[in-house]
Write an enzyme that holds these catalytic residues in place. Structure first.
Site, PDB file in Angstrom:
ATOM      1  N   CYS A   1      49.559 -23.636   1.038  1.00 28.48           N
ATOM      2  CA  CYS A   1      48.625 -23.247  -0.152  1.00 28.48           C
ATOM      3  C   CYS A   1      47.658 -22.332   0.219  1.00 28.48           C
ATOM      4  O   CYS A   1      47.295 -21.672  -0.868  1.00 28.48           O
ATOM      5  CB  CYS A   1      48.366 -24.558  -0.698  1.00 28.48           C
ATOM      6  SG  CYS A   1      49.662 -25.760  -1.273  1.00 28.48           S
TER       7      CYS A   1
ATOM      8  N   ASN B   1      51.051 -26.620  -9.627  1.00 25.38           N
ATOM      9  CA  ASN B   1      50.678 -25.925  -8.067  1.00 25.38           C
ATOM     10  C   ASN B   1      51.867 -25.000  -7.623  1.00 25.38           C
ATOM     11  O   ASN B   1      53.068 -25.547  -7.417  1.00 25.38           O
ATOM     12  CB  ASN B   1      50.510 -27.240  -7.024  1.00 25.38           C
ATOM     13  CG  ASN B   1      50.232 -26.861  -5.588  1.00 25.38           C
ATOM     14  OD1 ASN B   1      50.003 -25.734  -5.334  1.00 25.38           O
ATOM     15  ND2 ASN B   1      49.764 -27.913  -4.987  1.00 25.38           N
TER      16      ASN B   1
ATOM     17  N   HIS C   1      42.241 -22.603  -5.747  1.00 17.90           N
ATOM     18  CA  HIS C   1      43.805 -23.040  -5.724  1.00 17.90           C
ATOM     19  C   HIS C   1      44.076 -24.209  -6.659  1.00 17.90           C
ATOM     20  O   HIS C   1      43.491 -24.767  -6.914  1.00 17.90           O
ATOM     21  CB  HIS C   1      44.116 -23.569  -4.357  1.00 17.90           C
ATOM     22  CG  HIS C   1      45.297 -24.216  -4.106  1.00 17.90           C
ATOM     23  ND1 HIS C   1      46.424 -23.537  -4.765  1.00 17.90           N
ATOM     24  CD2 HIS C   1      45.936 -25.281  -3.693  1.00 17.90           C
ATOM     25  CE1 HIS C   1      47.439 -24.290  -4.369  1.00 17.90           C
ATOM     26  NE2 HIS C   1      47.208 -25.412  -3.884  1.00 17.90           N
TER      27      HIS C   1
HETATM   28  N1  COA Z   1      53.784 -40.725 -13.212  1.00 19.17           N
HETATM   29  C1  COA Z   1      53.238 -42.069 -13.389  1.00 19.17           C
HETATM   30  N2  COA Z   1      52.712 -42.785 -12.227  1.00 19.17           N
HETATM   31  C2  COA Z   1      52.700 -41.895 -10.950  1.00 19.17           C
HETATM   32  C3  COA Z   1      53.074 -40.699 -10.708  1.00 19.17           C
HETATM   33  C4  COA Z   1      53.510 -40.059 -11.966  1.00 19.17           C
HETATM   34  N3  COA Z   1      54.168 -38.983 -11.947  1.00 19.17           N
HETATM   35  N4  COA Z   1      52.943 -40.335  -9.628  1.00 19.17           N
HETATM   36  C5  COA Z   1      52.427 -41.509  -9.092  1.00 19.17           C
HETATM   37  N5  COA Z   1      52.238 -42.556 -10.049  1.00 19.17           N
HETATM   38  C6  COA Z   1      51.714 -43.742  -9.533  1.00 19.17           C
HETATM   39  C7  COA Z   1      51.800 -44.150  -8.257  1.00 19.17           C
HETATM   40  O1  COA Z   1      53.075 -44.855  -7.848  1.00 19.17           O
HETATM   41  C8  COA Z   1      50.643 -45.170  -8.142  1.00 19.17           C
HETATM   42  O2  COA Z   1      50.894 -46.316  -8.570  1.00 19.17           O
HETATM   43  P1  COA Z   1      50.918 -47.802  -7.816  1.00 19.17           P
HETATM   44  O3  COA Z   1      49.123 -47.781  -7.925  1.00 19.17           O
HETATM   45  O4  COA Z   1      51.324 -48.949  -8.859  1.00 19.17           O
HETATM   46  O5  COA Z   1      51.108 -47.652  -6.456  1.00 19.17           O
HETATM   47  C9  COA Z   1      49.417 -44.644  -8.986  1.00 19.17           C
HETATM   48  O6  COA Z   1      50.313 -43.686  -9.884  1.00 19.17           O
HETATM   49  C10 COA Z   1      48.301 -43.896  -8.372  1.00 19.17           C
HETATM   50  O7  COA Z   1      48.613 -43.116  -7.430  1.00 19.17           O
HETATM   51  P2  COA Z   1      47.617 -42.162  -6.603  1.00 19.17           P
HETATM   52  O8  COA Z   1      48.221 -41.494  -5.388  1.00 19.17           O
HETATM   53  O9  COA Z   1      46.454 -43.249  -6.388  1.00 19.17           O
HETATM   54  O10 COA Z   1      46.964 -41.333  -7.574  1.00 19.17           O
HETATM   55  P3  COA Z   1      45.940 -40.039  -7.742  1.00 19.17           P
HETATM   56  O11 COA Z   1      44.904 -40.411  -8.675  1.00 19.17           O
HETATM   57  O12 COA Z   1      45.673 -39.791  -6.221  1.00 19.17           O
HETATM   58  O13 COA Z   1      46.679 -38.893  -8.245  1.00 19.17           O
HETATM   59  C11 COA Z   1      47.792 -36.889  -7.215  1.00 19.17           C
HETATM   60  C12 COA Z   1      47.936 -38.311  -7.718  1.00 19.17           C
HETATM   61  C13 COA Z   1      49.178 -36.523  -6.584  1.00 19.17           C
HETATM   62  C14 COA Z   1      47.994 -36.196  -8.647  1.00 19.17           C
HETATM   63  C15 COA Z   1      46.761 -36.549  -6.682  1.00 19.17           C
HETATM   64  O14 COA Z   1      46.310 -37.281  -5.494  1.00 19.17           O
HETATM   65  C16 COA Z   1      46.474 -35.163  -6.064  1.00 19.17           C
HETATM   66  O15 COA Z   1      46.655 -34.110  -6.657  1.00 19.17           O
HETATM   67  N6  COA Z   1      46.543 -34.972  -4.684  1.00 19.17           N
HETATM   68  C17 COA Z   1      46.324 -33.649  -4.038  1.00 19.17           C
HETATM   69  C18 COA Z   1      47.237 -32.708  -4.212  1.00 19.17           C
HETATM   70  C19 COA Z   1      46.884 -31.450  -3.388  1.00 19.17           C
HETATM   71  O16 COA Z   1      45.479 -31.043  -3.708  1.00 19.17           O
HETATM   72  N7  COA Z   1      47.636 -30.995  -2.430  1.00 19.17           N
HETATM   73  C20 COA Z   1      47.260 -30.062  -1.603  1.00 19.17           C
HETATM   74  C21 COA Z   1      47.451 -28.782  -2.241  1.00 19.17           C
HETATM   75  S1  COA Z   1      49.077 -28.482  -2.109  1.00 19.17           S
END
Ligand code: COA
Length: 333
Positions: free
Chosen positions: A119, A290, A260
């Protein structure tokens, strides 16, 4: 070929972008995996993303974005000395996607190569282009960030499939006549110790694309999202400090942030770090998701064509992604 970094800055003479027509909304995803529009919007800020048509590959998107950037810069393909494509979803392992773009554009004089920094790829490509121009090696460089990420997603994994989209963005770089205008500084970082936090484990030399690899979808994006999120916020805050310090600037002397577009909450954290109101932050994540290396140049092109970014503005570009990699560039428009 001349050598040695010259006392000249590189300006961005034109930007361009391309998005495939097909829109995949969160409501469409609700029918595919166990998710909701409410969860996706509140956790990531994404409402919809684009998906390339079956016959489109990364070079097709990159070519359209490149063509738009050439038009804005009012130059022809024969003026190009170099084409760099930043992508983690090339058409092929080889030849390079940049070579295919060169062919499509008819940029017969240009050298061409791909660059992979996930990215952060566009920030890396901009940095390389800047150095080629300031060294006097090349005068006119086309840098493109382009991805067809939706081909490398596990559409049954709700943790990742809701996050990514396809697109391309481009910039034409040229020497600036005005010493006050152009790229003021670039900052690149990497921490390969954290490589396995965000990766496609299979499909290449470590784990060749056997039937088993493909059946288990090991050639698709795997991410420890929550850990990546925290590191992204910390590293982007550090790189913002680095940019301000390197240029002797205060937070309020930055006019626009072009971040980004991975997650609206990460973008908001960087804006808070800069004490910048969200009106000065270019946000496209809601409509593009993204798009990896394409996300910064897509957002930049939208802001330039929309008349938001104007001559004289100080524009901070930043990105974070697989590698892990992160970086920033400060540009006086
Ligand atoms: N719909 C519903 N629930 C979902 C889901 C979806 N699409 N994806 C994940 N969940 C659930 C998980 O299973 C988890 O459930 P659990 O607590 O029962 O296990 C819960 O949501 C929380 O997951 P978590 O990973 O803690 O959520 P988060 O607040 O961190 O958000 C992202 C998830 C991926 C949106 C976030 O972590 C993110 O954006 N990460 C960085 C991405 C990034 O910057 N990448 C780098 C550049 S490429």
């Amino acid at each position: 070929m001349k050598t040695g970094i010259m006392d000249v800055r590189t300006r961005i003479a034109g930007t361009g972008s391309y998005l495939p027509d097909k829109i995949l909304t969160n409501f469409d995803l609700e029918k595919m995996v166990d998710t909701t529009d409410e969860w996706i919007v509140s956790r990531s800020g994404i409402r919809e993303r684009r998906v390339a048509a079956a016959e489109q590959a990364t070079s097709d998107l990159a070519t359209e974005a490149g063509r738009n950037a050439l038009e804005m810069a009012a130059i022809g393909p024969e003026d190009l000395d170099l084409i760099i494509v930043a992508t983690l979803t090339p058409d092929h392992f080889f030849p390079s996607t940049a070579g295919l773009v060169q062919r499509n554009l008819g940029a017969t004089r240009a050298a061409a190569f791909d660059l992979e920094a996930a990215c952060t790829g566009f920030i890396y490509a901009l940095t390389v282009g800047d150095l080629f121009i300031r060294s006097g090696s090349f005068r006119t460089v086309l840098v493109i960030g382009a991805e067809v990420l939706t081909r490398f997603i596990d559409w049954e994994d709700r943790n990742t499939c809701v996050l990514f989209g396809d697109g391309a963005g481009a910039a034409v770089m040229k020497p600036s006549d005005d010493p006050g205008q152009g790229i003021l500084s670039t900052h690149l970082h990497s921490d390969g110790r954290l490589a396995d936090m965000l990766m496609a484990p299979g499909g290449a030399s470590r784990m060749p694309p056997t039937h088993e690899v493909v059946e288990k979808k090991l050639n698709t994006v795997k991410m420890r999202g929550n850990e990546v999120f925290k590191i992204a916020v910390t590293k982007l805050s550090e790189v913002v400090d680095e940019v301000l310090q390197a240029n002797g600037l205060r937070e309020d002397e930055i006019d626009f942030l072009v971040p980004h577009q991975a997650n609206l909450r990460i973008i908001q954290a960087t804006a808070r770090k800069l004490r910048m109101p969200m009106e000065k932050v270019i946000v496209t994540v809601d409509r593009h998701g993204n798009t990896s290396a394409a996300s910064v140049p897509l957002a930049l092109d939208e802001a330039v064509r929309g008349g938001r970014i104007k001559r004289g503005d100080r524009v901070l570009l930043e990105a974070f992604g697989g590698g892990l990699t992160w970086g920033a560039a400060l540009v006086r428009w």
